[in-house]
Design a protein around this motif. Structure first.
Motif, PDB file in Angstrom:
ATOM      1  N   ARG A 283       0.833  -1.195   0.000  1.00 26.65           N
ATOM      2  CA  ARG A 283       0.000   0.000   0.000  1.00 26.65           C
ATOM      3  C   ARG A 283       0.873   1.253   0.000  1.00 26.65           C
ATOM      4  O   ARG A 283       0.564   2.253  -0.641  1.00 26.65           O
ATOM      5  CB  ARG A 283      -0.917  -0.019   1.228  1.00 26.65           C
ATOM      6  N   MET A 284       1.994   1.167   0.735  1.00 34.52           N
ATOM      7  CA  MET A 284       2.922   2.291   0.768  1.00 34.52           C
ATOM      8  C   MET A 284       3.532   2.522  -0.619  1.00 34.52           C
ATOM      9  O   MET A 284       3.584   3.644  -1.117  1.00 34.52           O
ATOM     10  CB  MET A 284       4.054   2.004   1.775  1.00 34.52           C
ATOM     11  N   GLU A 290       1.823   6.585  -6.748  1.00 34.00           N
ATOM     12  CA  GLU A 290       0.687   7.321  -7.283  1.00 34.00           C
ATOM     13  C   GLU A 290       0.811   8.814  -6.973  1.00 34.00           C
ATOM     14  O   GLU A 290       0.543   9.671  -7.826  1.00 34.00           O
ATOM     15  CB  GLU A 290      -0.608   6.758  -6.687  1.00 34.00           C
ATOM     16  N   GLN A 319      -1.304  -5.886  -6.093  1.00 35.86           N
ATOM     17  CA  GLN A 319      -2.441  -5.720  -5.181  1.00 35.86           C
ATOM     18  C   GLN A 319      -3.573  -6.677  -5.546  1.00 35.86           C
ATOM     19  O   GLN A 319      -4.153  -7.331  -4.680  1.00 35.86           O
ATOM     20  CB  GLN A 319      -2.945  -4.286  -5.252  1.00 35.86           C
TER      21      GLN A 319
ATOM     22  N   ASP B  18       1.880   6.196   6.557  1.00 34.45           N
ATOM     23  CA  ASP B  18       0.450   6.470   6.685  1.00 34.45           C
ATOM     24  C   ASP B  18       0.218   7.890   7.199  1.00 34.45           C
ATOM     25  O   ASP B  18      -0.679   8.592   6.730  1.00 34.45           O
ATOM     26  CB  ASP B  18      -0.201   5.462   7.630  1.00 34.45           C
ATOM     27  N   ARG B  20       2.113  10.360   6.770  1.00 34.34           N
ATOM     28  CA  ARG B  20       2.401  11.277   5.664  1.00 34.34           C
ATOM     29  C   ARG B  20       1.247  11.294   4.652  1.00 34.34           C
ATOM     30  O   ARG B  20       0.844  12.347   4.159  1.00 34.34           O
ATOM     31  CB  ARG B  20       3.706  10.834   4.990  1.00 34.34           C
ATOM     32  N   LEU B  21       0.716  10.121   4.357  1.00 34.27           N
ATOM     33  CA  LEU B  21      -0.409  10.044   3.410  1.00 34.27           C
ATOM     34  C   LEU B  21      -1.608  10.822   3.929  1.00 34.27           C
ATOM     35  O   LEU B  21      -2.294  11.507   3.171  1.00 34.27           O
ATOM     36  CB  LEU B  21      -0.817   8.588   3.164  1.00 34.27           C
ATOM     37  N   GLU B  24      -0.823  14.437   3.486  1.00 38.56           N
ATOM     38  CA  GLU B  24      -0.955  14.832   2.080  1.00 38.56           C
ATOM     39  C   GLU B  24      -2.422  14.937   1.678  1.00 38.56           C
ATOM     40  O   GLU B  24      -2.812  15.816   0.930  1.00 38.56           O
ATOM     41  CB  GLU B  24      -0.248  13.815   1.168  1.00 38.56           C
ATOM     42  N   LYS B  27      -3.958  18.068   3.231  1.00 39.13           N
ATOM     43  CA  LYS B  27      -3.252  19.316   2.989  1.00 39.13           C
ATOM     44  C   LYS B  27      -4.116  20.312   2.205  1.00 39.13           C
ATOM     45  O   LYS B  27      -4.201  21.480   2.542  1.00 39.13           O
ATOM     46  CB  LYS B  27      -1.972  19.027   2.196  1.00 39.13           C
ATOM     47  N   LYS B 118      -8.583   1.171   6.079  1.00 37.56           N
ATOM     48  CA  LYS B 118      -7.755   1.919   5.120  1.00 37.56           C
ATOM     49  C   LYS B 118      -7.891   1.321   3.728  1.00 37.56           C
ATOM     50  O   LYS B 118      -7.583   0.143   3.547  1.00 37.56           O
ATOM     51  CB  LYS B 118      -6.280   1.840   5.526  1.00 37.56           C
ATOM     52  N   THR B 120      -6.864   0.407  -0.121  1.00 37.71           N
ATOM     53  CA  THR B 120      -5.512   0.088  -0.594  1.00 37.71           C
ATOM     54  C   THR B 120      -5.022   1.058  -1.662  1.00 37.71           C
ATOM     55  O   THR B 120      -3.823   1.147  -1.884  1.00 37.71           O
ATOM     56  CB  THR B 120      -5.460  -1.356  -1.149  1.00 37.71           C
ATOM     57  N   ASP B 121      -5.922   1.731  -2.337  1.00 40.43           N
ATOM     58  CA  ASP B 121      -5.388   2.667  -3.349  1.00 40.43           C
ATOM     59  C   ASP B 121      -5.530   4.115  -2.892  1.00 40.43           C
ATOM     60  O   ASP B 121      -6.422   4.470  -2.115  1.00 40.43           O
ATOM     61  CB  ASP B 121      -6.045   2.426  -4.717  1.00 40.43           C
ATOM     62  N   LEU B 122      -4.611   4.898  -3.369  1.00 46.42           N
ATOM     63  CA  LEU B 122      -4.463   6.268  -2.886  1.00 46.42           C
ATOM     64  C   LEU B 122      -5.723   7.103  -3.104  1.00 46.42           C
ATOM     65  O   LEU B 122      -6.124   7.857  -2.217  1.00 46.42           O
ATOM     66  CB  LEU B 122      -3.269   6.925  -3.591  1.00 46.42           C
ATOM     67  N   GLY B 123      -6.330   6.957  -4.266  1.00 48.71           N
ATOM     68  CA  GLY B 123      -7.505   7.766  -4.587  1.00 48.71           C
ATOM     69  C   GLY B 123      -8.592   7.602  -3.541  1.00 48.71           C
ATOM     70  O   GLY B 123      -9.099   8.583  -2.980  1.00 48.71           O
ATOM     71  N   SER B 126      -7.601   9.034  -0.117  1.00 46.52           N
ATOM     72  CA  SER B 126      -7.731  10.488  -0.036  1.00 46.52           C
ATOM     73  C   SER B 126      -9.182  10.897   0.114  1.00 46.52           C
ATOM     74  O   SER B 126      -9.518  11.785   0.921  1.00 46.52           O
ATOM     75  CB  SER B 126      -7.159  11.145  -1.304  1.00 46.52           C
TER      76      SER B 126
END
Lengths: 490, 145
Positions: A283-284, A290, A319, B18, B20-21, B24, B27, B118, B120-123, B126
């Motif tokens: 995940r990191m 990304e 993933q 995490d 930091r994510l 971000e 922010k 949580k 798994t993908d950033l989108g 966020s």
């Protein structure tokens, strides 16, 4: 010359009197046991005439066995003994001796309940014994278990000569295999006059073992107590050997199955833990690549953009694979108990879940009736869904897709099939395609992770069935699987 | 909420990535905020108690709490927060990777304000953070003090 006072009744008179009683043999014996006087009753019962008998020792004449000596103790005494007639036949008789001035008066009469056998009966018995000796291992022991008779078969199998066996206790062939309680039970049964039947492992003279199916018949005396035992045995060593080998094999198989189940469980546990724990660092990686892409795309150079793109693709694929692996590992935990389900329901649900893809491929579907089986509906839906998705994906670009779905009864189970007219594949890969993450095509040609058929295999095997595939390149593919029949009363 | 005063968010997570994510993701949020990080439960409690080195720590407006952490775990921190008359009104959102029903149930029984897994993908991650922020710091009305 001195006169001895005459007895009240002359012993001779008494002797002669008794000698006329039917079924009773009497004689007068001297101090050493030799016959002094012999009656008609004795002649009738034993066959020996007076001339033959007088002067001979009675033990010789009647071949009285050494172990039951005639009581000549100077007083009244009784015994039982086996007597031999002139023709060689024997019978049990009660013997009574009475001391008289001239010697001993001996009264012999046959044991009650053992009437003198007729000649035909004797012959018949002899024939029966011969037949028994021909077929079975026969031994006779006395009440203490000492062997008094052993036939040839007994001698052969035990490897002892008849001389070695006679008079020995039957324990001579004890193998030590059976616990003490085994023989205690045996003896308590036969000593009470019951026939005993069972399987015994014995030891021959050279130390080798043999198994016999044994029947022990107690012979009872007039009072109902066993006075000897006859054991009739058949060798079953070979059968026992096979049985033992089978048992051994079975235990070995069970052990192996248990080991396999353990290792499968371990593997599933491992896959679950590994994939769950792998997700975190992944995940990191994916999140920050990304983030990199989002923030710096087009601001570095084209190489950087490409590298970031590869990193993102890789992370994304990993993933998906980890999630598939997790789902695969979880599959066995989510299987609810099997119950009667209609396979039509599983197929309907699968088609509904795939409705978009089905609409796109627009196949001609030929459905034959599907049975009621013992299974888990959600898993069997997943099974059909994966097989159908496979057929939809690998359809032939040059012809409309045709699907045939059916089931046939085969032995104790159903054999279900999913047949297509798609692109097919080389049958040499028929095993490989069921392995997790194994694919026959590049991702560019056909997307996918190679998990679907691994799911199918696991689901079918969890249901106690088997799955396989038949295929011809360019012609089509048929997936076949078996499922247990519904055995509940309907 | 006053637009001048930034919101104080305490993130309790042993993974700096995490933290930091989350930073971000928040922010560019509509609500000005300040992120404070605690690396485990022990640090989180020290922060709340204003113990060294957090003597000047503010009272958080929102706590984002991970469960699996070294030393003092997330559930213990949650229980400590909800047992304290001073802290129990602070919205405490569990943000973890655990999907175990035991964890989920345990946290709600300990009065967690929400339990979130949580993504798994950033989108999606966020988006989730934005939702948390807008719900707890904009939509929800919280007691003062």
């Amino acid at each position: 010359m001195t006169q001895t006072p005459a007895p009240a009744i002359s012993p001779i008179t008494l002797h002669l009197l008794l000698g006329d009683l039917p079924g009773l043999a009497t004689c007068l014996l001297g101090g050493g046991g030799q016959v002094l006087e012999w009656t008609e009753g004795a002649h009738a019962l034993l066959g020996q005439g007076r001339e033959e008998a007088v002067g001979r020792p009675i033990a010789d004449l009647l071949r009285i066995p050494a172990e039951s000596p005639l009581p000549l103790l100077g007083q009244r005494a009784e015994t039982w003994s086996l007597l031999t007639r002139r023709d060689g036949s024997t019978f049990r008789a009660q013997l009574i001796t009475l001391p008289v001035p001239e010697g001993h008066l001996l009264l012999m009469h046959p044991a009650l309940g053992t009437p003198q056998p007729k000649e035909e009966t004797v012959r018949e018995l002899m024939e029966l014994r011969q037949a028994l000796d021909e077929s079975a291992i026969v031994a006779i022991t006395d009440a203490k278990g000492d062997i008094t008779y052993a036939n040839d078969r007994f001698c052969r199998i035990s490897q002892y000569s008849r001389e070695e066996l006679l008079g020995k206790n039957h324990r001579i062939i004890n193998s030590g295999y059976h616990p003490k309680a085994f023989f205690t039970n045996l003896w308590s049964s036969i000593a009470r006059g019951h026939v005993w039947r069972g399987e015994i492992k014995n030891r021959a003279k050279d130390g080798s073992y043999y198994w016999v199916d044994t029947t022990i018949v107690p012979f009872l005396d007039a009072s109902g107590r066993p006075w000897q035992y006859m054991s009739i045995r058949f060798e079953i060593t070979e059968r026992k050997r096979v049985e033992e080998a089978l048992l051994e094999k079975q235990a070995e198989l069970e052990e192996r199955a248990a080991a396999l189940a353990r290792s499968n469980a371990d593997l599933e546990q491992f896959a679950y833990v590994a994939s769950h724990d792998l997700q975190e660092p992944l995940r990191m990686v994916s999140s920050f690549t990304e983030l990199l892409a989002k923030r710096y795309k087009g601001r570095l150079d084209t190489d950087a953009d490409e590298f970031i793109d590869f990193a993102m693709q890789g992370a994304l694929r990993m993933q998906v694979m980890i999630q598939d692996l997790l789902a695969y590992a979880r599959l066995s935990n989510t299987m609810e108990g099997t119950q009667r389900i209609h396979l039509e329901d599983a197929l309907d649900a699968a088609l509904a879940n795939l409705s978009l893809a089905v609409k796109e491929a627009a196949p001609t579907i030929r459905r034959f009736p599907l049975p009621v089986v013992m299974g888990d509906l959600s898993h069997l839906t997943l099974l059909y869904q994966n097989l159908l998705a496979n057929a939809l994906k690998f359809r032939h670009p040059g012809r409309p897709l045709e699907l045939t779905l059916g089931a046939e009864r085969e032995g104790g189970h159903w054999r279900c099939s999913v047949k297509d007219n798609g692109i097919g594949f080389d049958p040499q890969y028929a095993e490989r395609i069921f392995t997790i993450f194994q694919r026959l095509h590049s991702r560019a040609e056909y997307p996918g992770n190679g998990i679907g058929l691994a799911f199918c295999k696991k689901i079918v095997e969890r249901h106690g069935g088997r799955i396989w595939v038949e295929s011809t390149p360019n012609q089509g593919t048929t997936f076949l699987f078996t499922l247990p029949m519904d055995r509940s009363p309907s | 909420m006053s637009g001048l005063q930034p919101c104080e968010i305490l993130v309790v997570d042993d993974n700096p990535g995490d933290v930091r994510l989350i930073q971000e993701s928040l922010k560019d949020g509509r609500v000005p905020n300040r992120i404070h990080a605690a690396r485990d439960g022990e640090e989180a409690l020290a922060f709340l108690r204003r113990q060294a080195p957090f003597e000047s720590a503010p009272r958080p407006d929102l706590i984002l709490l991970d469960l699996n952490m070294p030393k003092v775990g997330g559930l213990e921190v949650l229980r400590a927060i909800k047992a304290s008359p001073e802290w129990k009104t602070i919205p405490t959102v569990i943000l973890t990777t655990s999907m175990g029903n035991g964890d989920i149930k345990g946290c709600y029984e300990a009065q967690a304000n929400a339990y979130l897994v949580k993504p798994t993908d950033l989108g999606t991650f966020s988006e989730m953070l934005s939702s948390i922020q807008s719900f707890w710091l904009t939509l929800a009305t919280l007691p003062v003090g």
